[in-house]
Design an enzyme around this catalytic site. Structure first.
Site, PDB file in Angstrom:
ATOM      1  N   SER A 176      39.217  53.798  32.640  1.00  0.00           N
ATOM      2  CA  SER A 176      38.164  55.031  32.934  1.00  0.00           C
ATOM      3  C   SER A 176      38.957  56.048  33.404  1.00  0.00           C
ATOM      4  O   SER A 176      40.023  56.053  34.010  1.00  0.00           O
ATOM      5  CB  SER A 176      37.227  54.344  34.321  1.00  0.00           C
ATOM      6  OG  SER A 176      36.546  53.062  33.785  1.00  0.00           O
ATOM      7  N   GLU A 179      38.920  47.392  44.744  1.00  0.00           N
ATOM      8  CA  GLU A 179      37.954  47.892  43.577  1.00  0.00           C
ATOM      9  C   GLU A 179      36.716  47.109  43.604  1.00  0.00           C
ATOM     10  O   GLU A 179      35.713  47.729  43.522  1.00  0.00           O
ATOM     11  CB  GLU A 179      38.811  47.406  42.452  1.00  0.00           C
ATOM     12  CG  GLU A 179      38.038  47.588  41.151  1.00  0.00           C
ATOM     13  CD  GLU A 179      38.636  47.486  39.945  1.00  0.00           C
ATOM     14  OE1 GLU A 179      38.573  48.015  38.856  1.00  0.00           O
ATOM     15  OE2 GLU A 179      39.589  46.438  39.986  1.00  0.00           O
ATOM     16  N   GLU A 234      33.097  35.728  34.855  1.00  0.00           N
ATOM     17  CA  GLU A 234      33.537  34.630  34.976  1.00  0.00           C
ATOM     18  C   GLU A 234      35.052  34.355  36.076  1.00  0.00           C
ATOM     19  O   GLU A 234      34.855  33.362  36.514  1.00  0.00           O
ATOM     20  CB  GLU A 234      34.016  34.103  33.493  1.00  0.00           C
ATOM     21  CG  GLU A 234      33.063  34.112  32.354  1.00  0.00           C
ATOM     22  CD  GLU A 234      32.295  35.361  31.974  1.00  0.00           C
ATOM     23  OE1 GLU A 234      31.182  35.404  31.365  1.00  0.00           O
ATOM     24  OE2 GLU A 234      32.968  36.296  32.342  1.00  0.00           O
TER      25      GLU A 234
END
Length: 392
Positions: free
Chosen positions: A146, A229, A362
């Site tokens: 990003s 994060e 996951e």
């Protein structure tokens, strides 16, 4: 000791010396940083006053009332939420000088972690950094980056010891994105935009002075980044009906002809879930005020992804045929993600990435199971095997 009254006094002094209405935006933000009012829990000289983190709200409220400019945190979120706390914990005095332009927003940061074949299993990364004198020569590819098209700096992890097990042969660097050998290519997404990028590193020379932490200790340094994060993504401060639940709630109130009993029941459930997540985020921030973010951030990020996808799906169903329309497929390279500034179709498509970016759902479920619930770890046959000997 710095208390709320002292912070109000300092904020009033800042506003008197630099009136927001007549002061250049960057000049005001720089003065705020120098006054220790950027992030009050940081040390003096680094934008803070060593005050309790919880007192940041006092400063923010005073400045908001005065209509002072902010540093556009959505645009520089990677720098604020990931790079800064890592530099603060592991950086040298010279590296900490990067914090001022980072916080003011003069320089955008990106995160060079994920690679093709090393996303969920990040420690399997193949980008190599080889020591040559006082520099490291880096070669490899990063992906899903990003803001790489905007960034001046990047936090980068690379393999420096292929003879060590995969978690112990990694080193953490600060990379100048303007250096020769750094190539940024857009990745067009299902939304039509390209906010993500792939980054190719070809013989990029990084001075050893930009190494963050010890050589070979990059995985431990990266954990600070990753923990922050998850909190940055899942623990954003929102008002009631903030975020994705806001637009669908507004549509429900303003378009009674779209309502059905089934949609009503689903909306009520998601509204409650969103409010529970919001309040849980408030509690997490209170915990952070007296310590460091822990694995609870993984749970918040999981909830954020699930809610965004379920709410956006409900919104498309509520709008019927209208929800199948899309406003603009133009290829763009935006500066930030704006979930509420676009239509329902954009929210539906963009939210699909929420369960991938910042750690897949996951993998985060495993983190919650092992680090929060204390369940046994999954068997890992490669834990003590040299990275160069791993099957590929």
């Amino acid at each position: 000791m710095t208390d709320a009254a002292e912070l109000k006094r300092r904020t009033a002094q800042l506003l008197a010396a630099y009136p927001p209405a007549s002061t250049d935006r960057l000049d005001f933000l720089g003065a705020r940083f120098d006054a220790g009012l950027a992030w009050v829990h940081y040390p003096e000289g680094l934008g803070g006053l060593g005050a309790p983190r919880s007192l940041q709200a006092v400063v923010d409220a005073e400045l908001e009332a005065a209509e002072a400019p902010d540093n556009d945190p959505r645009r520089i979120g990677i720098g604020l939420g990931m790079a800064a706390p890592t530099i603060l914990k592991y950086g040298t005095d010279e590296q900490k000088r990067l914090l001022r332009p980072l916080w003011v927003g003069e320089e955008v940061w990106c995160q060079l972690f994920s690679e093709p074949g090393a996303g969920s299993d990040l420690a399997a990364l193949r980008t190599r950094a080889v020591r040559e004198g006082d520099s490291w020569v880096v070669n490899g590819q990063k992906v899903w980056t990003s803001s790489a098209h905007l960034a001046r700096w990047a936090i980068l992890i690379a393999r420096t010891d292929p003879d060590a097990p995969k978690h112990r042969g990694i080193t953490y660097f600060i990379c100048d994105m303007t250096d020769p050998g750094v190539e940024v290519r857009p990745l067009r997404q299902i939304t039509g935009e390209a906010e993500f990028n792939e980054v190719f590193l070809t013989d990029v020379r990084i001075p050893d002075s930009r190494r963050l932490g010890e050589a070979g200790d990059g995985w431990r340094v990266a954990q600070t980044t990753l923990n922050n994060e998850r909190v940055a993504i899942g623990g954003m401060r929102l008002p009631r009906e903030g975020g994705m639940i806001g637009p669908v709630s507004t549509t429900w109130r303003e378009r009674p002809e779209l309502r059905t009993h089934d949609l009503h029941q689903r909306l009520l459930k998601l509204w409650v879930d969103a409010e529970v997540a919001r309040l849980t985020g408030e509690r997490l921030r209170q915990q952070m005020a007296v310590g460091q973010p822990g694995p609870e951030g993984a749970g918040m990020k999981l909830a954020f992804a699930r809610l965004n996808q379920e709410i956006s799906g409900l919104e498309v169903e509520l709008l019927g045929g209208e929800g199948l329309l899309y406003d603009d497929w133009t290829m763009r390279r935006p500066e930030l993600v704006d979930f509420t500034g676009r239509d329902a179709g954009y929210r539906y498509l963009r939210s699909k990435g929420n369960s991938i970016e910042g750690g897949t759902s996951e993998v985060l479920l495993n983190i919650v199971a092992e680090r929060v619930l204390g369940l046994p770890s999954e068997p890992r046959n490669d834990k003590d095997v040299a990275w160069k000997d791993l099957a590929r």
